[in-house]
Design a protein around this motif. Structure first.
Motif, PDB file in Angstrom:
ATOM      1  N   ASP A  16      22.546  27.614  14.452  1.00  0.00           N
ATOM      2  CA  ASP A  16      23.351  26.606  14.809  1.00  0.00           C
ATOM      3  C   ASP A  16      23.861  26.582  16.178  1.00  0.00           C
ATOM      4  O   ASP A  16      23.968  25.445  16.770  1.00  0.00           O
ATOM      5  CB  ASP A  16      24.577  26.357  13.713  1.00  0.00           C
ATOM      6  CG  ASP A  16      25.402  27.962  13.701  1.00  0.00           C
ATOM      7  OD1 ASP A  16      24.698  28.885  14.366  1.00  0.00           O
ATOM      8  OD2 ASP A  16      26.472  28.024  13.123  1.00  0.00           O
ATOM      9  N   ALA A  20      23.834  23.407  18.552  1.00  0.00           N
ATOM     10  CA  ALA A  20      24.718  23.105  19.648  1.00  0.00           C
ATOM     11  C   ALA A  20      24.563  22.898  21.049  1.00  0.00           C
ATOM     12  O   ALA A  20      24.931  21.743  21.534  1.00  0.00           O
ATOM     13  CB  ALA A  20      25.803  23.953  19.269  1.00  0.00           C
ATOM     14  N   PRO A  26      29.995  20.176  20.401  1.00  0.00           N
ATOM     15  CA  PRO A  26      30.681  21.598  20.150  1.00  0.00           C
ATOM     16  C   PRO A  26      30.116  22.259  18.710  1.00  0.00           C
ATOM     17  O   PRO A  26      29.526  21.654  17.849  1.00  0.00           O
ATOM     18  CB  PRO A  26      32.207  21.251  19.740  1.00  0.00           C
ATOM     19  CG  PRO A  26      32.357  19.834  20.551  1.00  0.00           C
ATOM     20  CD  PRO A  26      31.036  19.077  20.589  1.00  0.00           C
ATOM     21  N   LEU A  27      30.106  23.489  18.570  1.00  0.00           N
ATOM     22  CA  LEU A  27      29.709  24.269  17.515  1.00  0.00           C
ATOM     23  C   LEU A  27      30.247  23.731  15.888  1.00  0.00           C
ATOM     24  O   LEU A  27      29.399  23.504  15.077  1.00  0.00           O
ATOM     25  CB  LEU A  27      29.848  25.721  17.444  1.00  0.00           C
ATOM     26  CG  LEU A  27      29.517  26.532  16.411  1.00  0.00           C
ATOM     27  CD1 LEU A  27      27.596  26.487  16.573  1.00  0.00           C
ATOM     28  CD2 LEU A  27      29.537  27.790  16.554  1.00  0.00           C
ATOM     29  N   ALA A  28      31.499  23.372  16.031  1.00  0.00           N
ATOM     30  CA  ALA A  28      32.007  22.979  15.047  1.00  0.00           C
ATOM     31  C   ALA A  28      31.553  21.608  14.537  1.00  0.00           C
ATOM     32  O   ALA A  28      31.307  21.315  13.197  1.00  0.00           O
ATOM     33  CB  ALA A  28      33.737  22.520  15.251  1.00  0.00           C
ATOM     34  N   THR A  29      31.266  20.746  15.341  1.00  0.00           N
ATOM     35  CA  THR A  29      30.683  19.603  15.021  1.00  0.00           C
ATOM     36  C   THR A  29      29.298  19.954  14.468  1.00  0.00           C
ATOM     37  O   THR A  29      28.966  19.061  13.364  1.00  0.00           O
ATOM     38  CB  THR A  29      30.316  18.480  16.194  1.00  0.00           C
ATOM     39  OG1 THR A  29      31.836  18.375  16.958  1.00  0.00           O
ATOM     40  CG2 THR A  29      29.826  17.087  16.052  1.00  0.00           C
ATOM     41  N   ARG A  31      28.287  22.240  12.804  1.00  0.00           N
ATOM     42  CA  ARG A  31      28.098  23.109  11.617  1.00  0.00           C
ATOM     43  C   ARG A  31      28.868  21.928  10.540  1.00  0.00           C
ATOM     44  O   ARG A  31      28.271  22.059   9.322  1.00  0.00           O
ATOM     45  CB  ARG A  31      29.427  24.249  11.544  1.00  0.00           C
ATOM     46  CG  ARG A  31      28.684  25.592  12.281  1.00  0.00           C
ATOM     47  CD  ARG A  31      29.794  26.537  12.050  1.00  0.00           C
ATOM     48  NE  ARG A  31      28.870  27.638  12.707  1.00  0.00           N
ATOM     49  CZ  ARG A  31      29.334  28.943  12.530  1.00  0.00           C
ATOM     50  NH1 ARG A  31      30.620  29.166  12.088  1.00  0.00           N
ATOM     51  NH2 ARG A  31      28.649  29.923  13.025  1.00  0.00           N
ATOM     52  N   ARG A  32      29.597  20.995  10.831  1.00  0.00           N
ATOM     53  CA  ARG A  32      30.240  20.081   9.876  1.00  0.00           C
ATOM     54  C   ARG A  32      28.966  19.247   9.450  1.00  0.00           C
ATOM     55  O   ARG A  32      28.839  18.887   8.231  1.00  0.00           O
ATOM     56  CB  ARG A  32      31.094  19.124  10.452  1.00  0.00           C
ATOM     57  CG  ARG A  32      32.280  18.375   9.685  1.00  0.00           C
ATOM     58  CD  ARG A  32      33.372  17.780  10.332  1.00  0.00           C
ATOM     59  NE  ARG A  32      32.987  17.629  11.832  1.00  0.00           N
ATOM     60  CZ  ARG A  32      33.815  18.071  12.777  1.00  0.00           C
ATOM     61  NH1 ARG A  32      35.009  18.175  12.463  1.00  0.00           N
ATOM     62  NH2 ARG A  32      33.472  18.131  13.996  1.00  0.00           N
TER      63      ARG A  32
END
Length: 81
Positions: A16, A20, A26-29, A31-32
């Motif tokens: 991941d 990214a 962003p990593l959070a995006t 992962r979502r």
């Protein structure tokens, strides 16, 4: 901007963190998006812990569902007779 699934189809199995970086989001995006793709079974994910220079890195390793990596080159083991 490249879609997460398209990135996996293009490059095969990726972390991941790499996705990214490639997509510049962003990593959070990422992962979502991966959680959503895993819910529809388009992507297979597993947790991965790696140590680089003594630093712990937790990541998700992802690949497109149904993808089978090619056989490694070289000599193959003989079957027992």
């Amino acid at each position: 901007m490249i879609d997460t699934l398209e990135c996996l189809k293009k490059y095969g199995q990726r972390l991941d963190l790499e996705i990214a970086k490639e997509m510049d989001v962003p990593l959070a995006t990422v992962r979502r998006q991966l959680v959503g793709l895993a819910a529809t079974r388009e992507v297979i994910m597993c947790n991965l812990t790696r140590f680089e220079n003594g630093k712990r890195i937790d990541a998700w390793q992802c690949r497109v569902s149904g993808y089978i990596p090619p056989v490694a080159p070289g000599r193959k083991a003989k079957s027992p007779t």
